[in-house]
Design a protein around this motif. Structure first.
Motif, PDB file in Angstrom:
ATOM      1  N   LEU A 103       0.649  -1.074  -0.136  1.00 31.40           N
ATOM      2  CA  LEU A 103       0.288   0.147  -0.038  1.00 31.40           C
ATOM      3  C   LEU A 103       1.033   1.135   0.092  1.00 31.40           C
ATOM      4  N   ASP A 104       0.154   2.049  -0.623  1.00 32.32           N
ATOM      5  CA  ASP A 104       1.135   3.276  -0.628  1.00 32.32           C
ATOM      6  C   ASP A 104       1.264   4.090   0.701  1.00 32.32           C
ATOM      7  N   THR A 107      -2.210   5.257   2.564  1.00 37.25           N
ATOM      8  CA  THR A 107      -3.169   4.558   2.118  1.00 37.25           C
ATOM      9  C   THR A 107      -2.964   3.397   3.659  1.00 37.25           C
ATOM     10  N   HIS A 186      -0.060   2.468  -8.255  1.00 38.49           N
ATOM     11  CA  HIS A 186      -0.960   3.447  -7.872  1.00 38.49           C
ATOM     12  C   HIS A 186      -1.990   3.420  -7.903  1.00 38.49           C
ATOM     13  N   GLN A 187      -2.689   2.515  -8.690  1.00 44.01           N
ATOM     14  CA  GLN A 187      -3.480   2.434  -9.282  1.00 44.01           C
ATOM     15  C   GLN A 187      -5.014   2.090  -9.224  1.00 44.01           C
ATOM     16  N   VAL A 188      -5.379   2.544  -7.564  1.00 42.27           N
ATOM     17  CA  VAL A 188      -6.720   3.664  -7.761  1.00 42.27           C
ATOM     18  C   VAL A 188      -6.880   4.683  -8.012  1.00 42.27           C
ATOM     19  N   LYS A 189      -5.941   5.388  -7.187  1.00 42.39           N
ATOM     20  CA  LYS A 189      -5.551   6.986  -7.435  1.00 42.39           C
ATOM     21  C   LYS A 189      -5.867   7.232  -9.063  1.00 42.39           C
ATOM     22  N   LEU A 202      -7.590   6.532   1.049  1.00 38.88           N
ATOM     23  CA  LEU A 202      -7.440   5.593   1.292  1.00 38.88           C
ATOM     24  C   LEU A 202      -7.277   4.367   2.083  1.00 38.88           C
TER      25      LEU A 202
END
Ligand code: URA
Length: 242
Positions: A103-104, A107, A186-189, A202
């Motif tokens: 996770l970032d 996140t 960073h897929q969702v972002k 997130l």
């Protein structure tokens, strides 16, 4: 029993670090199948019996942990700048585990750690498409076409291949749940950026059928139960977005 390097074996089955195990091995204190072995890097064949004096060194069972990742910690075993999620674990756990699906920095939420490479592959392999659920808050109201865009696939900046079909469930115009079946950088972002929006917070709440334990405070962790180890590898049933 599984094969591997002798120093790793000794350190995994005792309280010793890999370095201390190496010293013991070079001193001639370890026997493999009845023979003294003095090379720390020696490969141990399947089914070998490793003794330290009279003690049989049996391989410890694999480690499976869930953590409620707080914001501000890096998902890495080591980092020059920030503290890492691994720093939260005691040394006997932190030595060998790796993170399953990073996770970032900012996140929060469900993070899995293990020393079982086969299991982490089953959880994160894109071929198996175990879903991951994220709770997202957005800077701006979401466009009406967002559900369809997520279902059809989105072209991310700098990539050719569309994202895999994903499920977006709207709670209100600035709060949504997203289920992904792959894990790009960073897929969702980046998916929301492609729709002209910005992710403000997130949080990952679920991997496969395993949910984050609501009793775990940010930064807390615990071992998974045998049932939970299985749940994390099981595909999600996601209700239709509409
Ligand atoms: N997608 C992101 O953009 N960040 C994460 O930490 C996880 C998924």
């Amino acid at each position: 029993m599984a094969s591997g390097r002798l120093d790793r074996w000794v350190s995994q089955t005792t309280e010793l670090s890999r370095k201390e195990a190496g010293i013991l091995i070079r001193r001639g204190e370890i026997q493999v199948n009845g023979e003294v072995v003095k090379k720390a890097a020696a490969q141990i064949p399947d089914g070998a019996e490793v003794f330290w004096g009279d003690d049989l060194l049996d391989v410890a069972p694999p480690i499976y942990l869930m953590m409620h990742k707080p914001a501000g910690l890096v998902c890495a075993n080591r980092d020059g700048l920030y503290s890492t999620v691994i720093d939260l674990l005691p040394p006997e756990w932190s030595r060998d585990v790796h993170i399953v699906g990073r996770l970032d920095l900012d996140t929060t939420g469900l993070l899995l750690m293990t020393d079982d490479g086969d299991w982490s592959h089953r959880v994160s392999s894109p071929r198996r498409a175990v879903g991951k659920v994220y709770e997202v808050s957005l800077a701006d109201p979401l466009v009406s076409s967002a559900e369809n865009a997520f279902a059809d696939g989105i072209k991310l900046d700098g990539e050719e291949k569309l994202t895999r079909p994903a499920v977006l469930q709207r709670i209100d115009d600035q709060h949504v749940t997203v289920t992904l079946f792959e894990g790009r950088y960073h897929q969702v972002k980046r998916m929301f950026a492609a729709l002209g929006n910005k992710v403000e917070t997130l949080h990952r709440s679920q991997i496969g059928q395993l949910q984050l334990d609501a009793d775990l405070k940010p930064g807390a962790w615990r071992e998974l139960t045998p049932d939970e180890i299985e749940l994390a590898t099981q595909s999600l049933q996601v209700p239709d977005a509409d």
